[in-house]
Structure formats: C-alpha cells, structure tokens
Design a protein around this motif. Structure first.
Motif, PDB file in Angstrom:
ATOM      1  N   LYS A 165     -37.353  -4.248  20.053  1.00 32.24           N
ATOM      2  CA  LYS A 165     -38.203  -5.080  20.565  1.00 32.24           C
ATOM      3  C   LYS A 165     -39.356  -5.403  19.674  1.00 32.24           C
ATOM      4  N   TYR A 166     -39.497  -4.822  18.805  1.00 33.82           N
ATOM      5  CA  TYR A 166     -40.818  -4.929  17.820  1.00 33.82           C
ATOM      6  C   TYR A 166     -40.418  -5.539  16.548  1.00 33.82           C
ATOM      7  N   LEU A 167     -39.259  -5.237  15.828  1.00 34.99           N
ATOM      8  CA  LEU A 167     -39.079  -5.356  14.555  1.00 34.99           C
ATOM      9  C   LEU A 167     -38.042  -6.745  14.357  1.00 34.99           C
ATOM     10  N   GLN A 168     -38.671  -7.489  13.740  1.00 33.45           N
ATOM     11  CA  GLN A 168     -37.511  -8.885  13.290  1.00 33.45           C
ATOM     12  C   GLN A 168     -37.053  -8.830  12.057  1.00 33.45           C
ATOM     13  N   PHE A 169     -35.814  -9.079  11.761  1.00 32.79           N
ATOM     14  CA  PHE A 169     -35.242  -9.284  10.564  1.00 32.79           C
ATOM     15  C   PHE A 169     -34.524 -10.699  10.439  1.00 32.79           C
ATOM     16  N   ARG A 170     -34.884 -11.231   9.149  1.00 30.75           N
ATOM     17  CA  ARG A 170     -34.409 -12.633   8.847  1.00 30.75           C
ATOM     18  C   ARG A 170     -33.280 -12.592   7.716  1.00 30.75           C
ATOM     19  N   THR A 171     -32.243 -12.781   8.251  1.00 30.99           N
ATOM     20  CA  THR A 171     -31.278 -12.842   6.881  1.00 30.99           C
ATOM     21  C   THR A 171     -30.878 -14.223   6.532  1.00 30.99           C
ATOM     22  N   SER A 172     -30.648 -14.227   5.459  1.00 30.15           N
ATOM     23  CA  SER A 172     -30.298 -15.813   4.900  1.00 30.15           C
ATOM     24  C   SER A 172     -29.246 -15.704   3.494  1.00 30.15           C
ATOM     25  N   VAL A 173     -28.427 -16.678   3.355  1.00 31.10           N
ATOM     26  CA  VAL A 173     -27.486 -16.807   2.502  1.00 31.10           C
ATOM     27  C   VAL A 173     -27.693 -18.311   2.051  1.00 31.10           C
ATOM     28  N   ASN A 174     -27.917 -18.523   0.606  1.00 31.49           N
ATOM     29  CA  ASN A 174     -28.143 -19.827   0.020  1.00 31.49           C
ATOM     30  C   ASN A 174     -26.966 -20.146  -0.863  1.00 31.49           C
ATOM     31  N   PHE A 175     -26.482 -21.111  -0.912  1.00 31.23           N
ATOM     32  CA  PHE A 175     -25.271 -21.486  -1.716  1.00 31.23           C
ATOM     33  C   PHE A 175     -25.880 -23.079  -2.368  1.00 31.23           C
ATOM     34  N   ASN A 176     -25.810 -23.134  -3.794  1.00 35.54           N
ATOM     35  CA  ASN A 176     -26.110 -24.448  -4.271  1.00 35.54           C
ATOM     36  C   ASN A 176     -25.026 -24.628  -5.213  1.00 35.54           C
ATOM     37  N   GLU A 177     -24.625 -25.875  -5.274  1.00 36.61           N
ATOM     38  CA  GLU A 177     -23.591 -26.399  -6.189  1.00 36.61           C
ATOM     39  C   GLU A 177     -24.036 -27.722  -6.881  1.00 36.61           C
ATOM     40  N   PHE A 178     -23.839 -27.567  -8.377  1.00 33.75           N
ATOM     41  CA  PHE A 178     -24.193 -28.805  -9.015  1.00 33.75           C
ATOM     42  C   PHE A 178     -23.080 -29.507  -9.840  1.00 33.75           C
ATOM     43  N   TRP A 179     -23.165 -30.673  -9.679  1.00 29.86           N
ATOM     44  CA  TRP A 179     -22.109 -31.696 -10.197  1.00 29.86           C
ATOM     45  C   TRP A 179     -22.742 -32.538 -11.392  1.00 29.86           C
ATOM     46  N   HIS A 180     -22.153 -32.342 -12.635  1.00 30.15           N
ATOM     47  CA  HIS A 180     -22.591 -32.909 -13.857  1.00 30.15           C
ATOM     48  C   HIS A 180     -21.476 -33.763 -14.185  1.00 30.15           C
ATOM     49  N   PHE A 181     -21.764 -35.062 -14.334  1.00 31.84           N
ATOM     50  CA  PHE A 181     -20.717 -36.048 -14.825  1.00 31.84           C
ATOM     51  C   PHE A 181     -20.958 -36.403 -16.050  1.00 31.84           C
ATOM     52  N   ARG A 182     -20.585 -35.877 -17.126  1.00 31.17           N
ATOM     53  CA  ARG A 182     -20.593 -36.168 -18.355  1.00 31.17           C
ATOM     54  C   ARG A 182     -19.382 -35.723 -19.418  1.00 31.17           C
ATOM     55  N   GLN A 183     -18.812 -36.603 -20.046  1.00 33.20           N
ATOM     56  CA  GLN A 183     -17.995 -36.524 -20.896  1.00 33.20           C
ATOM     57  C   GLN A 183     -17.881 -36.761 -22.159  1.00 33.20           C
ATOM     58  N   GLN A 184     -17.159 -36.017 -22.909  1.00 35.36           N
ATOM     59  CA  GLN A 184     -17.092 -36.140 -24.645  1.00 35.36           C
ATOM     60  C   GLN A 184     -15.599 -36.439 -24.945  1.00 35.36           C
ATOM     61  N   ASN A 185     -15.358 -37.602 -25.542  1.00 41.70           N
ATOM     62  CA  ASN A 185     -14.026 -37.841 -26.139  1.00 41.70           C
ATOM     63  C   ASN A 185     -14.028 -37.486 -27.554  1.00 41.70           C
ATOM     64  N   LYS A 186     -13.254 -36.676 -28.222  1.00 41.94           N
ATOM     65  CA  LYS A 186     -13.249 -36.231 -29.602  1.00 41.94           C
ATOM     66  C   LYS A 186     -11.850 -36.427 -29.993  1.00 41.94           C
TER      67      LYS A 186
END
Length: 186
Positions: A165-186
């Motif tokens: 009744k008195y203690l509050q717990f906050r749980t969280s999970v974070n997910f981040n995904e990065f997309w980079h669109f760069r290519q090199q042809n050699k």
C-alpha cells in the motif's frame, strides 16, 4: 564577373503560421530566409545585410489524429553560411509518435486492476535526411551519396506497481534501433 553573379543571385523570404482554430487536426508553420550567391551583399546597401553571415529556415507540418494517440510531424530545416557558401538542408525529417497505450487494460473494469493492466508502451519513429552543399552547386548534379540519412525506432514498455500500500515500483524496458543507409562499393 560581377554582372554574371548578380544576375544569378536571388532571395526568398516567407513566413506563415496557421491559427490552430482553423483546423485542430493539423498545423503548418514556416519561416524561410534563403538566398543564393550573396544576394543581400550585392543588392542591399545597409550594414545589417552586408554583415549577416548566417541564414536559417524551417517549415513544419504536424498532423493530429482525433481520438487516437498518434502524432505525425514532417519538417524541413535549412542553415546557410554566407561567408563559406555552405548550405545544410535537413529534409525530410519525419517524427511519428505514439503516446502511452495500455493494451491489456479492460474496457469495463470490475474490481481492482490486475497487475498486467498497468503495462503500457510508447513508440517513436524518427527519420532524418541531411544534404550539405556549396551554394554554387545547389541543385546541380545531385547524387544519392550526397545525402546522409537514417532512421531510429524507440519503444518503451513500463509499468508501476504498488506493494504493501505504500511502496511504488516503476519498471521499464527501453529498446532503440538505428538504421543507417550508407554503402560503399569497392
């Protein structure tokens, strides 16, 4: 040649702000100050125009979805250095935002909430594209490699629990995904 450069210089100034009462489901604002080939230095005869080294612009459109937790924003930003002639344009910038949703919450709650009904999530999708060029080459021979673009997904799951009744717990999970669109042809 002064005359040749003078003929090819131009300037655009545009400012707009939509009244929110006009349409509560979207907004459009702009503040544009753009010029090529030192227009102010060549055509104006005042100190402020000759000494102003930096120009910037922004255009933004936001769409609000009625009775939904979604917001979509697209924007264009521009900065320009008059001394170096460098132009940076960020377009399109897209942000799709989902405010907190509790997918397990009952529509008709009877009694106390079950532990899983307080689980909620938020989501953001962000797309950015940058283009950097000298003003003398603006819109000339544009190639895909001239752009630097990418995307980011962010998902946050969270919940708050009360214990003894008195203690509050906050749980969280974070997910981040990065997309980079760069290519090199050699």
């Amino acid at each position: 040649d002064y005359r040749k450069q003078h003929q090819r210089s131009f300037k655009i100034i545009w400012s707009h702000s939509q009244n929110r009462k006009a349409n509560p489901f979207y907004s459009f604002t702009s503040n544009v100050n753009f010029q090529l080939n030192r227009y102010d230095q060549l055509n104006r005869n005042d100190a402020n125009s000759a000494l102003n080294n930096t120009l910037s612009s922004s255009i933004k459109y936001t769409r609000y979805f009625p009775d939904q937790p979604f917001t979509l924003t697209t924007s264009l930003r521009h900065t320009q250095n008059q001394n170096t002639g460098e132009i940076n344009i960020s377009f399109p910038d897209v942000l799709f935002n989902v405010r907190q949703i509790n997918p397990f919450k009952r529509k008709q709650s009877i009694g106390e909430n079950r532990w899983y009904e307080d689980i909620g999530f938020t989501y953001n999708f962000q797309l950015k594209n940058n283009y950097q060029v000298q003003d003398s080459a603006f819109l000339k021979n544009i190639q895909q490699n001239d752009f630097d673009y990418g995307a980011k997904h962010s998902l946050n799951l969270s919940s708050t629990y009360t214990v003894l009744k008195y203690l509050q717990f906050r749980t969280s999970v974070n997910f981040n995904e990065f997309w980079h669109f760069r290519q090199q042809n050699k």
